[in-house]
Design a protein around this motif. Structure first.
Motif, PDB file in Angstrom:
ATOM      1  N   UNK A  75       0.838  -1.203   0.000  1.00  0.00           N
ATOM      2  CA  UNK A  75       0.000   0.000   0.000  1.00  0.00           C
ATOM      3  C   UNK A  75       0.872   1.251   0.000  1.00  0.00           C
ATOM      4  N   UNK A  76       1.918   1.232   0.807  1.00  0.00           N
ATOM      5  CA  UNK A  76       2.830   2.378   0.860  1.00  0.00           C
ATOM      6  C   UNK A  76       3.482   2.620  -0.494  1.00  0.00           C
ATOM      7  N   UNK A  77       3.876   1.553  -1.174  1.00  0.00           N
ATOM      8  CA  UNK A  77       4.523   1.689  -2.483  1.00  0.00           C
ATOM      9  C   UNK A  77       3.565   2.231  -3.531  1.00  0.00           C
ATOM     10  N   UNK A  78       2.336   1.754  -3.493  1.00  0.00           N
ATOM     11  CA  UNK A  78       1.391   2.076  -4.565  1.00  0.00           C
ATOM     12  C   UNK A  78       0.550   3.318  -4.291  1.00  0.00           C
ATOM     13  N   UNK A  79       0.223   3.569  -3.011  1.00  0.00           N
ATOM     14  CA  UNK A  79      -0.725   4.643  -2.713  1.00  0.00           C
ATOM     15  C   UNK A  79      -0.215   5.674  -1.707  1.00  0.00           C
ATOM     16  N   UNK A  80       0.782   5.327  -0.927  1.00  0.00           N
ATOM     17  CA  UNK A  80       1.366   6.300  -0.018  1.00  0.00           C
ATOM     18  C   UNK A  80       0.920   6.191   1.422  1.00  0.00           C
ATOM     19  N   UNK A  81       1.468   7.098   2.229  1.00  0.00           N
ATOM     20  CA  UNK A  81       1.295   7.081   3.685  1.00  0.00           C
ATOM     21  C   UNK A  81      -0.163   7.216   4.114  1.00  0.00           C
TER      22      UNK A  81
END
Length: 288
Positions: A119-125
Motif C-alpha cells: 500500500x505504501x509503495x502504490x498509494x502512499x502514507x
C-alpha cells in the motif's frame, strides 16, 4: 480486575482502565479526556507539547463534527505523527508501530507487513493509515466511538501465539514511550521475528520481577541451553491461569485454576493450541 500476574508483566493499567468511549451528551471535560486518550494511544504515550496539538480537529471533535474514529484519523495523518513514526523510522518499524497504535496489537505476520508495504509503495502514507482505520477489524473492535486501546497482551482464540509474545517486544509497561525509551532506538523490534514467525520470551519490565533487565540478555533465547533443550531452542515455562471447561455446565478436569508447563521451543505452538482447546488462558511465557 487484572488477569494472572498482570502487574509483573506491566499491563495492569491496561487491564484495569476501561476503554474511552464517546456518548451523546458528553461534557466538555469528558470530550477533553477522550482527546487526551487519542493522543496517548496514537502517539505511543509520547509527550505532546501544547504547540503540537491539532487545534482545528480538536475543535471539530468537541463540536460533534468528528467522530472518535475520524479524530484518530486526523492525528494519525498529521505531520506530528508522520514526522515521529514514518519519516524518521525504517518502514517495518513504522508498520509495527501503526499496528500497535491503531489496532492495539503486534502485526499478525509477514503477510500483513507485506500488504502494508505494498500500500505504501502504490498509494502512499495516508492510504496506509486509512487501511487500518477502515478495516473490518477496526470496525468490529473499536467502531466509530471508542478510542483504540492496547489489547495484544491477551491471548485470543484464532490468533497465533507469536502475536502475544511479540506484543511485549513492542510495549514495555505503561510508562514506556514509542518515541523514546528503548536502547534499540528506532530500529524495528519484530522484523525478522515476524518473517520467521518466531515466538520470543515475555520478559517483565523494570521492577516487574527479580529477573528483569532493561535490555535483552546477551544469550539469545533461541540458543541451546539447559537440560532437555532441543537444538532449535531452550525450554520455556508457560503459566496458564483461569482454566475452565469449554462445555456449558461441565466442571473443568483441572483441580487448580493455575498450572505451569515446561516445553521446548519446537513444541510451543502445539502446546499453545492445546491449552486454548482445554479452556486455559496463557498469562506468561518465559525461558527457563
Amino acid at each position: 480486575m487484572t488477569f494472572g500476574p498482570a502487574s509483573p508483566l506491566g499491563v495492569a493499567l491496561y487491564e484495569d482502565t476501561p476503554p474511552f468511549e464517546m456518548w451523546p451528551g458528553r461534557s466538555e471535560e469528558e470530550a477533553q479526556a477522550i482527546i487526551n486518550a487519542v493522543y496517548r494511544q496514537v502517539l505511543g504515550n509520547a509527550y505532546v507539547m501544547e504547540s503540537e496539538r491539532l487545534a482545528v480537529p480538536e475543535s471539530q471533535f468537541k463540536r460533534g463534527e468528528l467522530s472518535v474514529r475520524e479524530f484518530v484519523r486526523a492525528v494519525a495523518k498529521s505531520e506530528l505523527y508522520r514526522s515521529r513514526f514514518f519519516d524518521s523510522c525504517p518502514r517495518y518499524r513504522y508498520t509495527e508501530l501503526a499496528c500497535k497504535h491503531l489496532l492495539g496489537r503486534a502485526p499478525d505476520g509477514y503477510e500483513e507487513m507485506k500488504a502494508h508495504s505494498q500500500i505504501l509503495d502504490e498509494k502512499g502514507f495516508e492510504a496506509d493509515i486509512d487501511s487500518y482505520l477502515d478495516s473490518d477489524e477496526y470496525q468490529e473492535v473499536f467502531g466509530e466511538d471508542t478510542v483504540p486501546f492496547l489489547r495484544g497482551y491477551k491471548t485470543q482464540t484464532g490468533k497465533k501465539m507469536v502475536g502475544f509474545t511479540h506484543f511485549f517486544k513492542l510495549q514495555r509497561g505503561a510508562s514506556s514511550s514509542d518515541l523514546k525509551g528503548s536502547l534499540s532506538g528506532k530500529s524495528p523490534r519484530l522484523n525478522g521475528l515476524v518473517i520467521q514467525e518466531v515466538a520470543t520470551a515475555v520478559v517483565p519490565p523494570s521492577g516487574g520481577s527479580s529477573g528483569w533487565s532493561f535490555s535483552e540478555p546477551p544469550i539469545n533465547p533461541r540458543a541451546r541451553q539447559g537440560a532437555g533443550a532441543t537444538e532449535e531452542g531452550q525450554m520455556y515455562r508457560i503459566e496458564v491461569t483461569g482454566y475452565r471447561s469449554n462445555v456449558v455446565n461441565r466442571v473443568s478436569k483441572f483441580r487448580r485454576s493455575n498450572k505451569v508447563y515446561l516445553v521446548p521451543f519446537d513444541r510451543l505452538s502445539e502446546e499453545y493450541k492445546r491449552i486454548h482447546r482445554q479452556g486455559g488462558v496463557i498469562s506468561s511465557i518465559t525461558p527457563v
